[in-house]
Write an enzyme that holds these catalytic residues in place. Structure first.
Site, PDB file in Angstrom:
ATOM      1  N   ASP A  77       0.830  -1.203   0.000  1.00 28.56           N
ATOM      2  CA  ASP A  77       0.000   0.000   0.000  1.00 28.56           C
ATOM      3  C   ASP A  77       0.867   1.256   0.000  1.00 28.56           C
ATOM      4  O   ASP A  77       0.577   2.236  -0.688  1.00 28.56           O
ATOM      5  CB  ASP A  77      -0.921  -0.002   1.223  1.00 28.56           C
ATOM      6  N   HIS A 133      -4.589  -3.547   6.316  1.00 27.46           N
ATOM      7  CA  HIS A 133      -4.411  -3.752   4.873  1.00 27.46           C
ATOM      8  C   HIS A 133      -5.776  -4.158   4.305  1.00 27.46           C
ATOM      9  O   HIS A 133      -6.058  -5.319   4.043  1.00 27.46           O
ATOM     10  CB  HIS A 133      -3.368  -4.838   4.609  1.00 27.46           C
TER      11      HIS A 133
END
Length: 333
Positions: free
Chosen positions: A160, A188
């Protein structure tokens, strides 16, 4: 004097992410160009034929640092005396699946792996969980490996971070190395908070904070966050398979910084056990900005959160608490 060899396990070793990951590990991209290693490749019995082909390819790469390969379906053999673990193997997310659908199936896998780590791995082992839902899987894995410090378990949010960094580099027209200190807070998942308020961009010989660009303020709070949050789903929609090459690269980035340390004031995002910093729930695996020295991470303190950020951290923290309760219930079944 040559370095002592280390042992590194990769689970789900016959899978897509591992196929991109193993070469980078064996070549020296993660633990250093002079660090010899043995690779333990763990997968389920039905994948042993495929794994045999992977072992052949690793041999055929003729990589000087790779001293040996241990392919196995036995967790006891896979985790024996290991120094670092990449827990990649998990039921993959498919198009239309929610993360909660993954949770029940995968938590049981990580319970078993935690127990195997506890019994067979070195107590200094660094465990990176890649398989989703990564934060909660890492928490469960740690719970069932009580003899290994909780600080030695981490969930990957580096993918990410890399996605966020790439979006900012494209937006500001600079190379990827000219963007630093973008943060991923929380889970996440689609509740993660990609935070560019502390990110610094180097352009035309000078440095500027992304947050100081008034022209980009609306983009940063809307399109930027949404793009990073939904990038995994976008890849699945396009490829019909989940992220593999970029996930493998992120796993290497994460472990390299954990193993070799971060530099200067350049912090990175890691899912680590929460001590309540920034009013986050304690005892969950939460992604924070961290600095790493001597293989030990520390959470960056003193960053000022605005009202928007506080709300985002509360939202992702709540989701992680809910996942934790669901996971513990599954483990007790």
């Amino acid at each position: 004097m040559p370095l002592e060899p280390i042992r590194v396990v990769v689970t789900g070793a016959a899978g897509q992410i591992a196929y991109s990951l193993l070469y980078q590990l064996a070549k020296g991209d993660v633990f250093g160009p002079d660090q010899p290693l043995y690779l333990h490749l763990l997968d389920i019995p039905v994948m042993m034929g495929v794994l045999e082909g992977v072992v052949m390819e690793l041999m055929d790469c003729a990589l000087p640092l790779l001293l040996g390969v241990v392919p196995t379906a036995d967790p006891a053999e896979g985790f024996k005396d290991i120094d670092a673990a990449f827990l990649v193997g998990a039921m993959p997310r498919k198009e239309g699946m929610e993360r909660k659908d993954l949770l029940a199936a995968n938590v049981k896998i990580f319970k078993v792996q935690g127990q195997a780590l506890d019994q067979h791995a070195k107590k200094t082992v660094k465990v990176l969980v890649v398989g989703n839902p990564a934060n909660t899987n890492a928490l469960i894995c740690s719970k069932y490996a009580p003899s290994i410090p909780r600080e030695n378990f981490s969930a990957m949010t580096r993918l990410d971070q890399n996605r966020a960094q790439a979006q900012l580099a494209a937006r500001f027209g600079v190379g990827i190395d000219n963007v630093r200190n973008v943060i991923i807070w929380g889970n996440h998942s689609s509740t993660q908070y990609p935070d560019a308020r502390f990110a610094v961009v180097t352009k035309d010989g000078g440095e500027s904070r992304v947050a100081d660009s008034a022209a980009d303020a609306a983009w940063l709070q809307d399109q930027f966050i949404s793009t990073v949050q939904k990038r995994g789903a976008a890849v699945i929609a396009a490829r019909k398979m989940s992220s593999a090459m970029s996930a493998a690269k992120a796993a290497c980035d994460h472990m390299r910084d954990w193993w070799l340390g971060t530099t200067g004031d350049k912090y990175v995002s890691m899912g680590v056990i929460s001590d309540g910093s920034y009013n986050t729930p304690k005892d969950i695996i939460f992604s924070f900005p961290v600095l790493v020295k001597d293989k030990q991470w520390t959470i960056v303190q003193g960053l000022e959160l605005d009202a928007f950020s506080v709300q985002k951290l509360q939202q992702t923290g709540q989701e992680l608490n809910e996942e934790k309760e669901e996971a513990l219930a599954v483990c007790q079944d």
